[in-house]
Write an enzyme that holds these catalytic residues in place. Structure first.
Site, PDB file in Angstrom:
ATOM      1  N   ASP A 141      -8.932  -4.407  -6.143  1.00  0.00           N
ATOM      2  CA  ASP A 141      -8.449  -3.482  -5.113  1.00  0.00           C
ATOM      3  C   ASP A 141      -9.270  -2.194  -5.162  1.00  0.00           C
ATOM      4  O   ASP A 141      -9.237  -1.478  -6.163  1.00  0.00           O
ATOM      5  CB  ASP A 141      -6.955  -3.201  -5.366  1.00  0.00           C
ATOM      6  CG  ASP A 141      -6.291  -2.458  -4.203  1.00  0.00           C
ATOM      7  OD1 ASP A 141      -6.994  -1.744  -3.455  1.00  0.00           O
ATOM      8  OD2 ASP A 141      -5.066  -2.594  -4.076  1.00  0.00           O
ATOM      9  N   SER A 169       0.830  -1.208   0.000  1.00  0.00           N
ATOM     10  CA  SER A 169       0.000   0.000   0.000  1.00  0.00           C
ATOM     11  C   SER A 169       0.870   1.265   0.000  1.00  0.00           C
ATOM     12  O   SER A 169       1.719   1.420  -0.874  1.00  0.00           O
ATOM     13  CB  SER A 169      -0.940  -0.086   1.197  1.00  0.00           C
ATOM     14  OG  SER A 169      -1.967   0.845   1.112  1.00  0.00           O
ATOM     15  N   HIS A 208      -7.288  -5.422  -1.684  1.00  0.00           N
ATOM     16  CA  HIS A 208      -6.116  -4.623  -1.353  1.00  0.00           C
ATOM     17  C   HIS A 208      -5.193  -5.287  -0.330  1.00  0.00           C
ATOM     18  O   HIS A 208      -3.968  -5.238  -0.455  1.00  0.00           O
ATOM     19  CB  HIS A 208      -6.594  -3.272  -0.809  1.00  0.00           C
ATOM     20  CG  HIS A 208      -5.487  -2.334  -0.486  1.00  0.00           C
ATOM     21  ND1 HIS A 208      -4.674  -1.782  -1.460  1.00  0.00           N
ATOM     22  CD2 HIS A 208      -5.041  -1.838   0.688  1.00  0.00           C
ATOM     23  CE1 HIS A 208      -3.782  -0.974  -0.885  1.00  0.00           C
ATOM     24  NE2 HIS A 208      -3.982  -1.002   0.411  1.00  0.00           N
TER      25      HIS A 208
END
Lengths: 450, 418
Positions: free
Chosen positions: B316, B224, B351
């Site tokens: 995601d 991330s 994600h």
């Protein structure tokens, strides 16, 4: 960018790198080789797969295991291997060409453990506290060396934990109704099949086999009967009688988490006699019996009809000392020399019986006693109950697998140090432990679960 | 924690309906459960690794379904996520067997049998060393043995905190791994200012200079927001000399100049693009879309000199990881260094691509760096996401081993010490 001096590890420089030794790796551009063990946390009877990667191809290496016993003694094992062309060594695949064991022995580093040079004499590896693991430091060293030569020259290492107790197993100290012992219960609601676990004349409270049985799903009760501070009476005598063992059996049988009709008994050495004796008593009905290297009668004269004995020392004129001063009890455990009043009526056994015999047992007359049991059962038309496992090269102390055998160990310290000869040679004894444990568990499954 | 187990039930009656159930109470005291419905075979055996689950929280042949399909028990608050912050103790899971095909009320039922399983992040012998020098908030995990070990700098995302479990696991695989907190570290908490690039360089130096770490073999793993830092350091830092990089669920879209503060400002400027799902979950994947053509807002991946592994989930909802990966590919092909690139793209995966068997979280409560708490949508469908985690981890370990342990070596420099 600063240039760092860096040794090229091409095979042509093998001779040079060996001369430089351990220093080579530290100042090189390559990371150290990788040593893995799977699983890193295992039960004592589980195999651990040990592999080395990113070593030099087709090169000599030594794989080494070291651990401290609870008494602080250092135990070690090592084996010499040649890596494969791809720079790997795999103890499940490759052959040791020297060291504590030879040939392909995935668990050789554990059953091959021996006291390190300079250790005290007559050591035996036994775990007293089963709620902690043995922590074993496994390493790979450059070349074919012995562990003491190679201090500080490890290439890579991994730490493994070996446990007698699985997570969730409950350990319960029993001090009630005169009983002295420890009960191990598997996790879960039950009800469980169960085992009553008896050891030998060495006395005390030995928990590790019971802890393992519980880790395999059996409620197991380790019972102390001699030489324990919580037991009554003078030292060196068996001061508990038949009712003591009956009470123990009933404690198991009547436990809310135990299947009342699925309780077996296991005995080692003098524990064999006790198991056989109690199996033929009224009110005790084991579903199966496992006997390891023990006699059919008492090696010490009984002092009453209930099974108590005189002082162990009272027999010591029958103890044999071999030419090295080691004591053995082979003669006094021979069927002919057992206290005749104590000899168990084997023909009255009604449950399956497995006898495990070490053919190199130097401590007890296991073969003669096994023969006697076999003949007696055959004469009583009960051969179908009898299973006999006989192991050449194995000694008296046939214990759970992957632990080292002690051929000799310290028996007594006062009034003077006496060592006893158990017998058994390292490799065949290890094979016997592995095979008998597996067969023992199958026997228990067949008789206690099905 | 990344190892598979075998759950075996024996001595049941043949053709018997039973439910295999897993229970875990996590550090936050939340109760989680998973279960599968099975029928024993003619020998009275069920082997979860080989047999079909007919229903429950997972179905089909799923050896590890009892872990990755764990969900909070009925009655729990919504928006929960399972994260272990104390890696020195194991995750304890109770696995039980119940009669029949049960779906609820397990706490009131009596099980037929059960076992306790311990799942560890740390192997015995792994050393856990807190690092606080140079104002760092970090933990170093060293494998047992003398070393030297290749090093990994391990960065998580916008949630901050010092998350250690991936580093602990990497150490079990032979890597000296440094988990770094760069959002809720001491200085940021006290001053309210984001750390600058020197903070990350200091972390790199901790690894580089450690006597048991091989300074010439250091990698970076980012998830991330951690990917943004990874790209910045790998491409623009004079100090960083990475052997390889792994970017999970991230993007190269960021202001090239400046540091973390500028990246965060860039998000703030684009925050108006935030969307909300029907359930009022926050979706921020659009903040970086469409992928800009302005080169001052994209890390110049054409300048990368080390292998790069991208792991992206095609569902995601938090970062446009897939679109970024495609753009990175195009940029690297144009620059002629695409031989360094490997892209692992997983359909229906969200994600939070975590180490394997971690339960999938599609949405959860999240406190963003702007201290704004809401439910964020991460995306992903449970089964596909769980399989992706397993596959990605395996391939990531292979990638790291290849680049940090095997062959490919800066050529030797001098024999002057011989």
């Amino acid at each position: 960018m600063r240039l760092k001096p860096c040794f090229n590890l091409h095979r042509n420089l093998t001779g040079l790198h060996r001369a430089v030794g351990a220093v080579r790796w530290r100042s090189s551009c390559r990371p150290a080789p990788l040593l893995t063990a799977a699983p890193v946390r295992a039960l004592i009877d589980e195999q651990i797969s040990i592999k080395g990667h990113f070593l030099l191809p087709s090169s000599p290496v030594t794989v080494c295991a070291r651990m401290h016993s609870e008494d602080g003694d250092l135990w070690e094992a090592f084996a010499h291997y040649n890596t494969n062309a791809d720079g790997t060594v795999n103890l499940s695949r490759d052959h040791s060409i020297g060291g504590s064991y030879m040939g392909c022995e995935p668990m050789g580093l554990f059953w091959g453990l021996q006291p390190a040079p300079g250790a005290r004499e007559g050591l035996r590896l036994r775990k007293k506290y089963v709620d902690t693991p043995y922590v074993v430091h496994i390493s790979v060293l450059d070349g074919h060396v012995s562990p003491s030569e190679a201090q500080g020259a490890e290439l890579a290492a991994v730490t493994a934990e070996r446990w007698y107790m699985a997570p969730g197993v409950r350990r319960i100290e029993i001090r009630q109704n005169t009983l002295v012992g420890t009960l191990f219960l598997p996790p879960g609601p039950g009800p469980f099949p169960a085992m009553l676990d008896l050891w030998g004349m060495g006395g005390g409270l030995v928990e590790y086999r019971s802890a393992l049985f519980a880790s395999r799903g059996y409620a197991s009760f380790s019972l102390a009967y001699i030489e324990h501070k919580d037991l009554p009476g003078p030292k060196n005598c068996l001061n508990v009688d038949d009712s003591y063992f009956k009470t123990a059996f009933h404690l198991l049988r009547d436990h809310p988490q135990v299947c009342a009709d699925r309780v077996g008994m296991i005995g080692l050495s003098y524990g064999v006699y006790l198991a056989l004796r109690n199996a033929t008593q009224p009110g005790v009905k084991p579903s199966c019996l496992i006997c390891i290297n023990g006699p059919v009668g008492s090696t010490i004269k009984l002092s009453d009809a209930g099974g108590r004995t005189e002082n162990i020392e009272s027999n010591n004129k029958y103890w044999e000392y071999d030419d090295q001063g080691l004591v053995t009890f082979k003669e006094i455990s021979s069927p002919a020399n057992l206290d005749p009043e104590s000899k168990v009526k084997i023909e009255n056994i009604t449950c399956p019986l497995m006898y495990i015999e070490g053919e190199d047992d130097q401590n007890a007359s296991s073969t003669d006693n096994a023969n006697l049991i076999e003949e007696t059962l055959r004469a009583a038309d009960k051969s179908h109950l009898f299973t006999r496992l006989s192991y050449p090269g194995a000694g008296h102390l046939i214990e759970p697998p992957y632990s080292p055998n002690s051929r000799i160990s310290l028996w007594r310290v006062k009034p003077e140090k006496v060592f006893t000869l158990w017998g058994g040679h390292l490799a065949p004894h290890a094979a016997a432990q592995e095979d008998s444990w597996k067969k023992m568990l199958e026997f228990m499954e067949n008789n206690l679960r099905r | 924690m990344d190892e598979k187990f075998i759950v075996l039930i024996q001595n049941a009656p043949p053709g018997f309906k039973l439910t295999v159930h897993a229970f875990h109470q996590c550090e936050d005291r939340i109760k989680w459960e998973a279960f599968g419905h099975y029928t024993s075979d003619a020998t009275g055996t069920v082997n979860v690794s080989e047999d079909l689950s007919l229903g429950g929280t997972y179905s089909g042949v799923e050896p590890m379904g009892l872990l990755w399909s764990l969900i909070p028990v009925p009655g729990s608050k919504p928006g929960l996520r399972m994260r272990k912050l104390n890696v020195q103790t194991p995750m304890e899971v109770t696995i039980s067997v119940y009669q029949g095909h049960q779906t609820e009320g397990f706490v009131d039922l009596v099980s037929l049998a059960s076992v306790l399983v311990e799942r560890w992040h740390m192997a015995p012998g792994i050393r856990r060393i807190p690092i606080t020098e140079d104002g760092l908030s970090a933990t170093l995990f060293l494998p047992p043995g003398p070393g030297p070990f290749p090093g990994i700098l391990d960065l998580w995302g916008g949630g901050g905190k010092l998350v250690e479990y991936r580093s602990a696991l990497l150490a079990c695989h032979g890597f000296a791994s440094l988990a770094l907190d760069y959002l809720t570290n001491k200085v940021t908490i006290e001053t309210g200012n984001f750390v600058d690039n020197k903070y990350f360089e200091a972390a790199y130096n901790v690894l580089q200079q450690h006597p048991q770490v091989l300074g010439s073999r250091i990698a970076m793993v980012g998830l991330s927001l951690g990917c943004a830092i990874t790209f910045k350091m790998a491409i623009y830092s004079e100090v960083f000399k990475l052997s390889c990089a792994v970017c999970i669920s991230g993007s190269h879209v960021q202001p090239v100049a400046g540091s973390l503060e500028h990246i965060m400002d860039y998000f703030k400027e684009n925050a108006w693009k935030t969307r909300f799902s029907e359930e009022n979950e926050t979706i921020v994947r659009d903040l970086l879309l469409p992928i800009t053509t302005d080169t001052s807002f994209k890390a110049d991946v054409g300048r990368l000199q080390c292998p790069l592994l991208l792991v992206v989930g095609e569902d995601d909802q938090n970062w446009p990881a897939y679109e970024s990966a495609m753009d990175i590919k195009e940029m690297m092909e144009g620059a002629g260094n695409s031989h360094l690139l490997t892209v692992l793209s997983y359909p229906n995966t969200g994600h939070l691509i975590e180490p394997p068997f971690t339960p999938h979280t599609r949405a959860s409560n999240f406190m963003s760096a702007a201290s704004h708490k809401s439910t964020y949508l991460w995306g992903g469908e449970k089964v596909a996401h769980s399989h992706a985690q397993e596959d990605a981890w395996r391939k990531m370990l292979l990638f790291l081993r290849e680049n940090l342990y095997a062959g490919r070596n800066p050529v030797l420099t001098s024999f002057s010490h011989l």
